[in-house]
Motif scaffolding. Sequence first.
Motif, PDB file in Angstrom:
ATOM      1  N   GLU A  43       4.568 -59.123  19.286  1.00 48.61           N
ATOM      2  CA  GLU A  43       3.939 -58.621  18.442  1.00 48.61           C
ATOM      3  C   GLU A  43       3.799 -57.221  18.618  1.00 48.61           C
ATOM      4  O   GLU A  43       4.114 -56.273  17.674  1.00 48.61           O
ATOM      5  CB  GLU A  43       2.468 -59.169  18.416  1.00 48.61           C
ATOM      6  N   SER A  44       3.654 -56.845  19.858  1.00 49.89           N
ATOM      7  CA  SER A  44       3.683 -55.451  20.557  1.00 49.89           C
ATOM      8  C   SER A  44       5.050 -54.592  20.202  1.00 49.89           C
ATOM      9  O   SER A  44       4.763 -53.710  19.645  1.00 49.89           O
ATOM     10  CB  SER A  44       3.328 -55.366  21.804  1.00 49.89           C
ATOM     11  N   GLN A  46       7.304 -55.488  18.130  1.00 53.06           N
ATOM     12  CA  GLN A  46       7.727 -55.391  16.982  1.00 53.06           C
ATOM     13  C   GLN A  46       6.845 -54.410  15.867  1.00 53.06           C
ATOM     14  O   GLN A  46       7.598 -53.521  15.110  1.00 53.06           O
ATOM     15  CB  GLN A  46       7.326 -56.785  16.010  1.00 53.06           C
ATOM     16  N   LYS A  47       5.721 -54.165  16.295  1.00 51.48           N
ATOM     17  CA  LYS A  47       4.960 -53.111  15.688  1.00 51.48           C
ATOM     18  C   LYS A  47       5.795 -51.673  16.091  1.00 51.48           C
ATOM     19  O   LYS A  47       5.921 -50.883  15.251  1.00 51.48           O
ATOM     20  CB  LYS A  47       3.540 -53.122  16.202  1.00 51.48           C
ATOM     21  N   SER A  50       9.260 -51.387  14.437  1.00 49.23           N
ATOM     22  CA  SER A  50       8.959 -51.069  12.841  1.00 49.23           C
ATOM     23  C   SER A  50       8.564 -49.358  12.418  1.00 49.23           C
ATOM     24  O   SER A  50       8.985 -49.214  11.583  1.00 49.23           O
ATOM     25  CB  SER A  50       8.471 -52.188  12.176  1.00 49.23           C
ATOM     26  N   THR A  51       7.610 -49.082  13.249  1.00 53.11           N
ATOM     27  CA  THR A  51       7.048 -47.731  12.883  1.00 53.11           C
ATOM     28  C   THR A  51       7.907 -46.776  13.359  1.00 53.11           C
ATOM     29  O   THR A  51       7.771 -45.508  13.028  1.00 53.11           O
ATOM     30  CB  THR A  51       5.480 -47.825  13.554  1.00 53.11           C
ATOM     31  N   GLY A 222       4.024 -47.837  21.952  1.00 56.57           N
ATOM     32  CA  GLY A 222       3.226 -48.941  22.465  1.00 56.57           C
ATOM     33  C   GLY A 222       3.247 -49.361  23.870  1.00 56.57           C
ATOM     34  O   GLY A 222       4.123 -48.577  24.553  1.00 56.57           O
ATOM     35  N   GLU A 289      -4.937 -53.144  20.208  1.00 57.77           N
ATOM     36  CA  GLU A 289      -4.316 -54.305  19.167  1.00 57.77           C
ATOM     37  C   GLU A 289      -4.911 -55.614  19.685  1.00 57.77           C
ATOM     38  O   GLU A 289      -5.256 -56.441  18.927  1.00 57.77           O
ATOM     39  CB  GLU A 289      -3.142 -54.221  18.898  1.00 57.77           C
ATOM     40  N   SER A 368      -2.760 -54.999  24.728  1.00 56.37           N
ATOM     41  CA  SER A 368      -1.660 -54.273  23.745  1.00 56.37           C
ATOM     42  C   SER A 368      -2.081 -53.097  23.138  1.00 56.37           C
ATOM     43  O   SER A 368      -3.313 -53.079  22.225  1.00 56.37           O
ATOM     44  CB  SER A 368      -1.099 -55.305  22.576  1.00 56.37           C
ATOM     45  N   VAL A 370      -1.343 -49.129  20.957  1.00 59.65           N
ATOM     46  CA  VAL A 370      -0.550 -48.429  20.130  1.00 59.65           C
ATOM     47  C   VAL A 370      -1.027 -46.759  20.336  1.00 59.65           C
ATOM     48  O   VAL A 370      -2.317 -46.517  20.092  1.00 59.65           O
ATOM     49  CB  VAL A 370      -0.574 -48.968  18.579  1.00 59.65           C
TER      50      VAL A 370
END
Length: 373
Positions: A43-44, A46-47, A50-51, A222, A289, A368, A370
Amino acid sequence: MATMSAPVEQVLHMTGGDDETSYANNALITQKVMMRARPILEESIQKMYSTNLPMTCLKVADLGCSSGKNALLAVSNIIKIVDEMSDRLKVETPTFQIFLNDLFGNDFNSIFKSVPEFYERIKQDKAEKQHGTTCLINATPGSFYGTLFPSNSIHFFHSSYSLHYISQAPKWWSDEEAKLGDDEDNNIYVTSNSPPSYSEQFRKDFNLFVRSRSRELVLGGGMLLTFAGRYDTPQDITAPGLIRMILNNMVSQNLIEEARLAHFNVPFYTATENEVREIIKGEGSFSIERFESIKTSWDGSSLDEEGIESFEDDDERGEFVARYVRAIFEPLLKVHFGEGVMDELFLRFKNKVIQFLPKLVYNAFVISLVKIA
Ligand code: SAH
């Protein structure tokens, strides 16, 4: 001999090499926790990914990598996650620039020796998927309590099982304070896990860690941090706590000089969730997160599933625990008490483990973060 205030970076390192006493061979527990934390890592990443798209070179650092299989395990997980995600998004997989960090005394050489095989594995994956994955491994020795990288240069930090090591060990509890021992019912009791100076040291160190990483990360970058956290029960027994108790007994039996024990302090602190949250909030540039706890029995079985490990009997179980705890703490103990007492110390440790095993639980925080400011 180490003095009371010897900086950790001079004395702390896991047992190197790859024989059966090495950390490399004894990192099963952290592997298990890493496996259970994998969905949060995904999850971490991916975030972060994608940003930060589009991206030609993804810079990742693993802090406190140690030596052995685990040193490249996190990295290979991260590469897989990004690779799969790139396929899904139909973008080209970036080149990975990986920085492995640990203290100066770490056995980096044994990691370097495993790099060709690691590259080979990645190449094979590439052949299967018919598109390239280039990964370049770098080493960054030094303490993560301070600057390791240029500003705004890293996309993702990973750290597994390292941040409970503080940069220096303040004086441990005095024997009066150390209410850690056997009572007449043979229960271990702990009234104070560590004195306030430990929590103060953690606060300083962790704050410096968060500030340094914030400077080094790009915006939207992240971090996934896993480390031992406080598990609030009256019987929160830590491995250093148990070692301390055995050392006390050995002093009372004249096997170890009292003066040596008086100056022995373990640079290890398990913070509470609140302590950790406060420091992150106080620094101000990260959003939290996720903040999870993963509990594992000292023998590696998770608390909700029984008997993952197939041990013949309790003796084997105790042996297993004593072996990996030895790989972690022996270098530190040897400097202080000499090699001669190590076998006896860890034999006693094994017996204590057998005695108390159902109560021996690790609690790992998986956090996690960001960078948002
Ligand atoms: N990440 C591995 C290793 C954990 S052992 C795993 O999950 O199995 C913890 C490691 O943290 C040790 O190798 C130790 O040397 C390192 N470490 C402790 N304090 C450190 C510091 N201040 N800076 C960098 N590394 C540190």
